[in-house]
Motif scaffolding. Sequence first.
Motif, PDB file in Angstrom:
ATOM      1  N   UNK A 170     -19.657 -26.689   9.164  1.00  0.00           N
ATOM      2  CA  UNK A 170     -19.739 -26.567  10.613  1.00  0.00           C
ATOM      3  C   UNK A 170     -20.354 -27.842  11.151  1.00  0.00           C
ATOM      4  N   UNK A 171     -20.209 -28.063  12.421  1.00  0.00           N
ATOM      5  CA  UNK A 171     -20.806 -29.288  12.941  1.00  0.00           C
ATOM      6  C   UNK A 171     -22.090 -28.988  13.688  1.00  0.00           C
ATOM      7  N   UNK A 172     -22.903 -28.170  13.057  1.00  0.00           N
ATOM      8  CA  UNK A 172     -24.209 -27.841  13.617  1.00  0.00           C
ATOM      9  C   UNK A 172     -25.275 -28.499  12.747  1.00  0.00           C
ATOM     10  N   UNK A 173     -26.262 -29.059  13.393  1.00  0.00           N
ATOM     11  CA  UNK A 173     -27.380 -29.626  12.654  1.00  0.00           C
ATOM     12  C   UNK A 173     -28.644 -28.971  13.179  1.00  0.00           C
TER      13      UNK A 173
ATOM     14  N   UNK B 144     -23.639 -30.908  16.876  1.00  0.00           N
ATOM     15  CA  UNK B 144     -24.531 -30.343  17.874  1.00  0.00           C
ATOM     16  C   UNK B 144     -25.885 -30.049  17.247  1.00  0.00           C
ATOM     17  N   UNK B 145     -26.929 -30.265  18.019  1.00  0.00           N
ATOM     18  CA  UNK B 145     -28.273 -30.033  17.497  1.00  0.00           C
ATOM     19  C   UNK B 145     -28.759 -28.647  17.872  1.00  0.00           C
ATOM     20  N   UNK B 146     -29.170 -27.899  16.891  1.00  0.00           N
ATOM     21  CA  UNK B 146     -29.751 -26.594  17.156  1.00  0.00           C
ATOM     22  C   UNK B 146     -31.257 -26.771  17.037  1.00  0.00           C
ATOM     23  N   UNK B 147     -31.935 -26.713  18.164  1.00  0.00           N
ATOM     24  CA  UNK B 147     -33.374 -26.952  18.151  1.00  0.00           C
ATOM     25  C   UNK B 147     -34.121 -25.640  17.959  1.00  0.00           C
TER      26      UNK B 147
ATOM     27  N   UNK C 122     -28.929 -21.411   7.820  1.00  0.00           N
ATOM     28  CA  UNK C 122     -28.050 -21.271   6.652  1.00  0.00           C
ATOM     29  C   UNK C 122     -26.924 -20.317   7.013  1.00  0.00           C
ATOM     30  N   UNK C 123     -27.290 -19.314   7.727  1.00  0.00           N
ATOM     31  CA  UNK C 123     -26.325 -18.332   8.162  1.00  0.00           C
ATOM     32  C   UNK C 123     -25.227 -18.985   9.002  1.00  0.00           C
ATOM     33  N   UNK C 124     -25.618 -19.933   9.825  1.00  0.00           N
ATOM     34  CA  UNK C 124     -24.638 -20.647  10.637  1.00  0.00           C
ATOM     35  C   UNK C 124     -23.926 -21.718   9.832  1.00  0.00           C
ATOM     36  N   UNK C 125     -24.291 -21.834   8.587  1.00  0.00           N
ATOM     37  CA  UNK C 125     -23.707 -22.856   7.725  1.00  0.00           C
ATOM     38  C   UNK C 125     -23.908 -24.252   8.317  1.00  0.00           C
ATOM     39  N   UNK C 126     -25.117 -24.494   8.813  1.00  0.00           N
ATOM     40  CA  UNK C 126     -25.432 -25.803   9.383  1.00  0.00           C
ATOM     41  C   UNK C 126     -25.133 -26.899   8.373  1.00  0.00           C
ATOM     42  N   UNK C 127     -24.619 -27.999   8.854  1.00  0.00           N
ATOM     43  CA  UNK C 127     -24.271 -29.096   7.975  1.00  0.00           C
ATOM     44  C   UNK C 127     -25.497 -29.858   7.504  1.00  0.00           C
TER      45      UNK C 127
ATOM     46  N   UNK D 226     -33.923 -25.370  -0.794  1.00  0.00           N
ATOM     47  CA  UNK D 226     -33.079 -25.534  -1.971  1.00  0.00           C
ATOM     48  C   UNK D 226     -31.784 -24.765  -1.800  1.00  0.00           C
ATOM     49  N   UNK D 227     -31.902 -23.557  -1.298  1.00  0.00           N
ATOM     50  CA  UNK D 227     -30.702 -22.749  -1.119  1.00  0.00           C
ATOM     51  C   UNK D 227     -29.789 -23.372  -0.051  1.00  0.00           C
ATOM     52  N   UNK D 228     -30.426 -23.893   0.975  1.00  0.00           N
ATOM     53  CA  UNK D 228     -29.635 -24.562   2.010  1.00  0.00           C
ATOM     54  C   UNK D 228     -28.854 -25.712   1.400  1.00  0.00           C
ATOM     55  N   UNK D 229     -29.557 -26.473   0.613  1.00  0.00           N
ATOM     56  CA  UNK D 229     -28.909 -27.630   0.003  1.00  0.00           C
ATOM     57  C   UNK D 229     -27.777 -27.170  -0.919  1.00  0.00           C
ATOM     58  N   UNK D 230     -28.072 -26.108  -1.661  1.00  0.00           N
ATOM     59  CA  UNK D 230     -27.054 -25.571  -2.561  1.00  0.00           C
ATOM     60  C   UNK D 230     -25.830 -25.132  -1.756  1.00  0.00           C
ATOM     61  N   UNK D 231     -26.084 -24.695  -0.548  1.00  0.00           N
ATOM     62  CA  UNK D 231     -24.988 -24.236   0.300  1.00  0.00           C
ATOM     63  C   UNK D 231     -24.271 -25.414   0.952  1.00  0.00           C
TER      64      UNK D 231
END
Lengths: 350, 350
Positions: free
Chosen positions: B60-63, B98-101, B119-124, B147-152
Amino acid sequence: MAVTLADVAVRAGVSAATVSRVLNGNYPVAGATRNRVLRAVEELEYVVNGPASALAAATSDLVGVLVNDIADPFFGIMAGAVQSEIGEPTAERGGPKLAVVCNTGGSPERELTFLTHLQRQRAGAVVLTGGALEDEAHRAALAGRLGRLEAAGARVVLCGRPPLEGSDFPAVTFDNREGARQLTEHLLKLGHRRLGYLAGPQARTTTRHRLEGHREALAAAGLAGDAGRLTVRGDYGRSAGYAGALELLSREPELTAIVAANDTVALGACAALRDRGVRIPEDVSVTGFDDLPFARDVTPALTTVRLPLHEAGVRAGRLALGRETPPAGGVVTCDGELMVRNSSAGPRGG
Amino acid sequence: MAVTLADVAVRAGVSAATVSRVLNGNYPVAGATRNRVLRAVEELEYVVNGPASALAAATSDLVGVLVNDIADPFFGIMAGAVQSEIGEPTAERGGPKLAVVCNTGGSPERELTFLTHLQRQRAGAVVLTGGALEDEAHRAALAGRLGRLEAAGARVVLCGRPPLEGSDFPAVTFDNREGARQLTEHLLKLGHRRLGYLAGPQARTTTRHRLEGHREALAAAGLAGDAGRLTVRGDYGRSAGYAGALELLSREPELTAIVAANDTVALGACAALRDRGVRIPEDVSVTGFDDLPFARDVTPALTTVRLPLHEAGVRAGRLALGRETPPAGGVVTCDGELMVRNSSAGPRGG
DNA sequence: CCCGGGACGGTAAGCGCTTTCTACTCGGGG
DNA sequence: CCCCGAGTAGAAAGCGCTTACCGTCCCGGG
């Protein structure tokens, strides 16, 4: 690779549908089953796939917040308030929402492209903060975009800006005109007769309303004549205040008060005056607008108009989630409050 | 209801696949076909369904950008910088993000839940800003989540905080210790011997590093003895500075300098001193940290350490997008710069 | 004793897009 | 003159979830 609903379902010995229902809690599931599912979720460290549910359910828990500049506390405070409000899970409509903050930098085009991006993300709501650009073409383009967003199911709320003509999105707006009027009235009451005005950028509602309030007060005191000559334009930044103050001083050396479009501009003006050896408020009074946190900490503390930024953000957030229904007419008006501090005093010999 | 890829495809007389390829530009499409598709997109006002593409493409294009408090310019500036960086389309990897603050308010639990939401939003990517909590349990939990985020598949970047022990996420960090050392050294050089310290909240790396730098300088001057007694703790807010300054004054009336954990605290301290009739810097010098915009505008202008907040945010943004590869070790260190202004001077009779 | 209905749970049809794999069209070298 | 590969386009299989739409099972009333 990633754990999915199906994995959880297998582990819990139920169907995917059941897992979904447990997670969304919108369908009866027996206690025992529910527990088994929840345990499986725990054990597998399952995290819902947001895009997938957004796709299937045709909604997302993203809320767009458009600001001019998030680094500016004026917007930071509102954005923070919106975020704190939408971050709380709602009983009626699902879990906490995430705020997507978009910095437009005051550019109309970026405003529009951000709106497209938000529509693309199927944002559940969009909050537009900050003054509106007074440009017919842009107004129309904006109304179009917002209309499409709304048609796509997003709630649209304006915050800190007047309602959009021709549309009827709910708005939380500040009474800039009245605040400015009171401020200038305060100075007039102190005896000032030669007041300079540092206006914000052209073609912004905020700029215009504040200027109008100022002039209204001047006119009421029979001082409308000088107004044009004693108005300098700039942006809402500190250096505009600095330059503007110098300009005003050169146009009218006998000036006794400077009314700035906002606190930041006022700060710049103060700096310029100090550099010129002009005392505040003995020689010249200076006033701001907004009452940002620093306003009471500068020396002298700024006389200004307090805007309920936080409250406005919260209201906007509530409206965006539909927790609160807009009043008839759709406009919530927040009044400013005159804060008299040490940067204003009677003029020399006043 | 909404226009879909298929609608565009029909209108352009091609298959959905072709439309997708035109839109993503990652597969050859003949010029004529491309134009027909683009025209259809225009005509139908088609807007891609983000969740659907995120699902299909697994990105996704969310950060995500985690901050303590977006209303605080310290974070606002960094967040704005991150956003401006990721908002630009990249040649390598797709359109603007897009930035999610996410405002954690300094709460460790919210930090973790926000990470789950991201993570749920699958942020990039995820950028964590602000000082880290020094708590082993939280560190471990955080490392796990990240770690899980990175793994994702998400990139994780730390900004304005030290690297996370046990993990090796790239970090853009400030040399708080050295900055604090220089600041205190500056005061010592001016002749101060009785310095009070207004520390930030417990168990934060930022707090500790700044305090350590301060004490390092004191120790080098043989003044380590008083340090404990002359340190008051509070949070990073203005009122903590106000209360802290009064407390310091009561503990040591002969104090000639107050070193505050940051500019905001320093501001509060200045207010307290003024209310007590203590002159700055004649009677007591005061210093801040961060060099937020207001620091040079308060009176007297604050002597402080400038942190390259904007630059740090930009670097973090670049790292988050993979536009820049982290240096060996993964840590980019940004030095502070001592800004000597008018709030510091030699002590009475110094 | 039978049947209707409430309470659960499963099945399967998509949601709108990406992407692999396949199919077709040319143009040129063998 | 045929074959092959480059250049394009289409068909179709999912991506992971939600949600009608159906079964089942069990209870109580007639």
